[in-house]
Design an enzyme around this catalytic site. Structure first.
Site, short mmCIF file in Angstrom:
data_model
loop_
_atom_site.label_atom_id
_atom_site.label_comp_id
_atom_site.label_asym_id
_atom_site.label_seq_id
_atom_site.Cartn_x
_atom_site.Cartn_y
_atom_site.Cartn_z
N PHE A 264 31.85 -8.07 34.81
CA PHE A 264 31.69 -6.72 35.34
C PHE A 264 33.08 -6.08 35.37
O PHE A 264 34.05 -6.72 35.82
CB PHE A 264 31.08 -6.79 36.75
CG PHE A 264 30.63 -5.45 37.25
CD1 PHE A 264 29.46 -4.88 36.79
CD2 PHE A 264 31.40 -4.75 38.16
CE1 PHE A 264 29.05 -3.63 37.24
CE2 PHE A 264 31.00 -3.50 38.61
CZ PHE A 264 29.82 -2.95 38.15
N ASP B 51 33.37 -14.64 41.31
CA ASP B 51 32.65 -13.46 41.74
C ASP B 51 31.17 -13.84 41.77
O ASP B 51 30.55 -14.05 40.72
CB ASP B 51 32.91 -12.30 40.76
CG ASP B 51 32.20 -11.02 41.16
OD1 ASP B 51 31.19 -11.10 41.89
OD2 ASP B 51 32.62 -9.94 40.71
N TYR C 26 24.49 -6.16 48.83
CA TYR C 26 23.45 -5.14 48.59
C TYR C 26 22.46 -5.54 47.51
O TYR C 26 21.49 -4.84 47.29
CB TYR C 26 24.08 -3.77 48.27
CG TYR C 26 25.22 -3.78 47.27
CD1 TYR C 26 24.98 -3.95 45.93
CD2 TYR C 26 26.53 -3.59 47.70
CE1 TYR C 26 26.04 -3.95 45.02
CE2 TYR C 26 27.58 -3.58 46.81
CZ TYR C 26 27.33 -3.77 45.45
OH TYR C 26 28.36 -3.77 44.56
N LYS C 27 22.70 -6.67 46.85
CA LYS C 27 21.77 -7.11 45.80
C LYS C 27 20.74 -8.06 46.42
O LYS C 27 19.84 -7.61 47.13
CB LYS C 27 22.55 -7.78 44.67
CG LYS C 27 23.57 -6.86 43.99
CD LYS C 27 24.33 -7.63 42.92
CE LYS C 27 25.49 -6.83 42.35
NZ LYS C 27 25.07 -5.72 41.51
N ARG D 67 17.32 -5.00 32.28
CA ARG D 67 17.33 -6.11 33.23
C ARG D 67 16.07 -6.04 34.09
O ARG D 67 15.75 -5.00 34.66
CB ARG D 67 18.57 -6.05 34.13
CG ARG D 67 19.86 -6.18 33.38
CD ARG D 67 21.04 -6.36 34.31
NE ARG D 67 21.14 -5.32 35.33
CZ ARG D 67 22.12 -5.24 36.23
NH1 ARG D 67 23.06 -6.16 36.26
NH2 ARG D 67 22.15 -4.25 37.11
C1 PLP Z 1 29.78 -9.03 39.23
C2 PLP Z 1 30.05 -7.79 40.04
N1 PLP Z 1 31.20 -7.67 40.71
C3 PLP Z 1 31.48 -6.57 41.45
C4 PLP Z 1 30.56 -5.54 41.54
C5 PLP Z 1 30.84 -4.28 42.32
O1 PLP Z 1 31.77 -4.40 43.29
P1 PLP Z 1 31.80 -3.36 44.54
O2 PLP Z 1 30.79 -3.83 45.51
O3 PLP Z 1 33.19 -3.39 45.00
O4 PLP Z 1 31.39 -2.01 44.01
C6 PLP Z 1 29.34 -5.64 40.86
C7 PLP Z 1 28.36 -4.53 40.96
O5 PLP Z 1 27.29 -4.56 40.48
C8 PLP Z 1 29.09 -6.79 40.09
O6 PLP Z 1 27.94 -6.91 39.42
#
Ligand code: PLP
Length: 415
Positions: free
Chosen positions: A121, A202, A227-228, A375
């Site tokens: 990402f 991550d 939030y996911k 997706r």
């Molecule tokens: C792998 C990954 N890292 C980071 C983020 C986003 O980070 P943030 O919550 O700081 O917007 C996402 C958002 O979908 C993501 O899929």
């Protein structure tokens, strides 16, 4: 596998998690929980409670809330620790995922290189490149980007081959956001350690749907969002993990909320970091935005993360079987081996954008990731096997009727 509708109903009847769907409000056939989980009664209840604490106590909520807001981020960290396989002192709710990448990379990077992969990402690369630049290091030399052989997945052998004595940090996702490939974190962690590097991850696409054992496998640090799959609401503050053996490091982005709690309100000009992962908090936590996570975690705890993972694998396997059988126009881009699959399935189609759009018109919520990925996320707590069956039915109709034709991406679309 029985891919009939009756078969789906039979599976639902035997599904130990089926009743959890009643706790959620889900708009349409919702297959986008890997972007934003829906609201649940539990999340709404804790949000309402904190709002009432604000009304009734105002400033008093910091000390008299239940739990007190002053230690809410730590209390939620305690609840999250079992989901990631960590000690409660190693986890805290803080900041956003991107800010946590900044603070942790800034803390752990010295003047060597960082290994990442080209399917990450993008925010991860933006943050790491900036951290390299801040040290006067050229990101084009110091960010080693492992390439994909097929445009969908990353071969772990290629990641391991990219490691060398020059590497400070291997920073990888647990699950690739587009294809849904899940990595073997233990193998990557021990390979990083063999080269004297740290292993950071991550976990945005796995916390809440895949069980983790970060402590046991020796991961050094990790970040993720809520939030996911944790269903804590849009922009919910993120989570982070720092292994206890690193508690002697000083956080690179200090702030008063990461100060040792006992003396935080002495308001000294010198910074004494909290003796645990709490030190990586920066400013005052967004209490209202954090509140739904409390209830959302109750739902996950009641279901059990192992049962959630098991159910997720069954749902994605079922979806892949249906796609193989009924969607020959699509290619399944997600690895088929359960140990390499996260919580969603990537269906590739040359007109993926148009297909997503047409499905939305039918109240089927999936999402598009350029250039050709749809997706589909059957998130276990609120998705039935029959829902998956119905999504594929709608999908077949969209393709048969050509409803996707002539629909072009618009710049402003956020899907
Ligand atoms: C792998 C990954 N890292 C980071 C983020 C986003 O980070 P943030 O919550 O700081 O917007 C996402 C958002 O979908 C993501 O899929």
């Amino acid at each position: 596998m029985d891919t009939s509708r009756a078969g789906a109903r039979e599976r639902d009847a035997a599904d130990p998690l089926a009743a959890f769907a009643d706790r959620f409000d889900v708009p349409g056939l919702y297959m986008d929980g890997n972007s934003l989980g829906p609201i649940s009664q539990d999340a709404e209840r804790t949000l309402d409670r904190v709002r009432e604490e604000w009304r009734e106590r105002a400033i008093g909520g910091w000390t008299d809330g239940d739990p007190p807001w002053f230690e809410y981020a730590e209390a939620l960290g305690d609840r999250l620790a079992p989901l990631v396989g960590a000690d409660s002192s190693e986890v805290v709710v803080a900041n956003s995922t991107t800010v946590n990448i900044h603070t942790l990379i800034d803390t752990f990077l010295e003047d060597g290189t960082v290994v990442v992969n080209e399917l990450d990402f993008p925010t991860d690369h933006y943050a790491i490149r900036a951290q390299l630049r801040r040290r006067g290091l050229d990101p084009d030399e110091h960010l080693v980007v492992v390439e994909s052989r097929d445009g969908r997945t990353i071969d772990a052998d290629d990641v391991i081959d990219a490691l060398s004595e020059d590497v400070d940090v291997l920073f990888m996702p647990s699950v690739l956001y587009r294809s849904g490939q899940l990595f073997d974190l233990e193998r990557l962690t021990s390979a990083a350690h063999d080269h004297g590097a740290l292993a950071g991850f991550d976990l945005a696409h796995s916390v809440g749907v895949v069980d983790h054992a970060l402590g046991e496998i020796g991961v050094d640090f990790a970040v993720w969002c809520h939030y996911k799959y944790c269903n804590a609401g849009p922009g919910a503050p993120a989570g982070l993990y720092v292994a206890e053996r690193h508690f002697d490091r000083r956080p690179a982005l200090p702030g008063w909320w990461g100060h040792e709690k006992e003396t935080q309100f002495e308001l000294r000009q010198t910074y004494t970091p909290a003796p645990d992962a709490g030190a990586y908090q920066i400013g005052t936590p967004p209490v209202l935005a954090m509140a739904p996570l409390e209830g959302a975690l109750e739902t996950i705890e009641a279901a059990g993360i192992e049962a959630i993972r098991e159910n997720s694998l069954e749902l994605t396997e079922y979806l892949i079987s249906l796609a193989d059988e009924r969607l020959p126009e699509c290619t399944v881009g997600t690895p088929r081996e359960p140990a390499r699959r996260g919580g969603h399935v990537a269906l590739e189609h040359p007109d993926a954008y148009g297909v997503c759009h047409a499905l939305k018109e039918r109240d089927v919520v999936v999402d598009f990731r350029p250039p050709n990925v749809i997706r589909v996320c059957p998130s276990p707590l609120y998705t039935s096997f029959e829902d998956v069956y119905r999504v594929v039915e709608e999908f077949v109709e969209v393709l048969e009727e050509g409803e996707y034709e002539g629909i072009e991406p618009k710049d402003a679309d956020v899907t």
